[in-house]
Design a protein around this motif. Structure first.
Motif, PDB file in Angstrom:
ATOM      1  N   GLY A 266      67.331 -12.981 -19.678  1.00 11.51           N
ATOM      2  CA  GLY A 266      66.226 -14.037 -19.981  1.00 11.51           C
ATOM      3  C   GLY A 266      66.312 -14.867 -21.295  1.00 11.51           C
ATOM      4  N   ILE A 267      67.424 -14.724 -21.919  1.00 14.21           N
ATOM      5  CA  ILE A 267      67.908 -15.531 -23.104  1.00 14.21           C
ATOM      6  C   ILE A 267      67.982 -16.927 -22.897  1.00 14.21           C
ATOM      7  CG2 ILE A 267      69.507 -16.000 -25.018  1.00 14.21           C
ATOM      8  CD1 ILE A 267      67.657 -13.683 -25.574  1.00 14.21           C
TER       9      ILE A 267
ATOM     10  N   ALA B 205      72.508 -13.083 -28.524  1.00  9.46           N
ATOM     11  CA  ALA B 205      71.504 -12.985 -29.423  1.00  9.46           C
ATOM     12  C   ALA B 205      70.672 -14.373 -29.262  1.00  9.46           C
ATOM     13  CB  ALA B 205      71.796 -12.750 -30.982  1.00  9.46           C
ATOM     14  N   GLY B 206      69.610 -14.429 -29.247  1.00 11.08           N
ATOM     15  CA  GLY B 206      68.872 -15.647 -28.981  1.00 11.08           C
ATOM     16  C   GLY B 206      67.450 -15.389 -28.682  1.00 11.08           C
ATOM     17  N   GLU B 207      66.879 -16.654 -28.349  1.00 10.30           N
ATOM     18  CA  GLU B 207      65.356 -17.011 -27.826  1.00 10.30           C
ATOM     19  C   GLU B 207      65.188 -16.936 -26.433  1.00 10.30           C
ATOM     20  OE1 GLU B 207      63.087 -17.222 -30.461  1.00 10.30           O
ATOM     21  OE2 GLU B 207      64.770 -16.977 -32.020  1.00 10.30           O
TER      22      GLU B 207
ATOM     23  N   MET C 146      63.639 -13.468 -32.123  1.00  8.14           N
ATOM     24  CA  MET C 146      65.052 -13.552 -31.701  1.00  8.14           C
ATOM     25  C   MET C 146      65.332 -12.071 -30.895  1.00  8.14           C
ATOM     26  SD  MET C 146      68.792 -13.903 -33.334  1.00  8.14           S
ATOM     27  CE  MET C 146      68.169 -15.649 -33.832  1.00  8.14           C
ATOM     28  N   LYS C 147      65.842 -12.092 -29.866  1.00  8.93           N
ATOM     29  CA  LYS C 147      66.223 -11.048 -29.242  1.00  8.93           C
ATOM     30  C   LYS C 147      67.773 -10.613 -29.154  1.00  8.93           C
ATOM     31  CE  LYS C 147      61.944 -10.073 -27.398  1.00  8.93           C
ATOM     32  NZ  LYS C 147      61.301  -8.646 -27.539  1.00  8.93           N
TER      33      LYS C 147
END
Length: 140
Positions: free
Chosen positions: A32-33, A137-139, A1-2
């Protein structure tokens, strides 16, 4: 997760609903998420956020007219007036709307409905420089 954060600066010209959808969507794309959760936060007490129709500008006019009726600026009506007659009404309008949203990000874009737009709702008559805090927050 970023995770990513950004402070979006918005200049207002006075009371208005200022569209910020494109600025927010462009930033989400830049990160880029692909799948995640976007938090949009307004750290002010005299402006707010709203999600509203973005196709017909008369919606924004009707909303502004409604809030002028609901929370009028009448001298002597409010005790708190240290920053002028629009100060306390601005605080009340902020209290009746939103300071923040959580918006899902799907396929790299905030999941707004087809007619939805995100707006900074300026409640003061004078120009301001406002900040909107974004957290994603995400992938990827």
């Amino acid at each position: 997760m970023k995770q990513f954060t950004k402070c979006l600066h918005v200049r207002t010209a006075g009371k208005d609903l200022i569209p910020i959808t494109h600025a927010v969507t462009d930033w989400v794309t830049e990160t880029g998420i692909i799948t995640g959760l976007l938090t949009v936060w307004c750290p002010h007490t005299s402006c707010s956020l709203t999600v509203q129709e973005n196709a017909d500008p008369t919606v924004r006019e009707d909303i502004a007219r409604f809030f002028d009726t609901l929370v009028p600026e009448q001298a002597g009506r409010y005790i708190h007036s240290s920053e002028g007659p629009d100060d306390m009404p601005a605080h009340l309008r902020t209290m009746l709307t939103q300071s923040g949203f959580s918006i899902p990000v799907i396929d790299g874009r905030p999941a707004f409905g087809i007619w939805q737009g995100l707006y900074l709702f300026e409640h003061r008559r004078t120009p301001h420089r406002r900040e909107i805090v974004l957290h994603l927050a995400g992938e990827m």
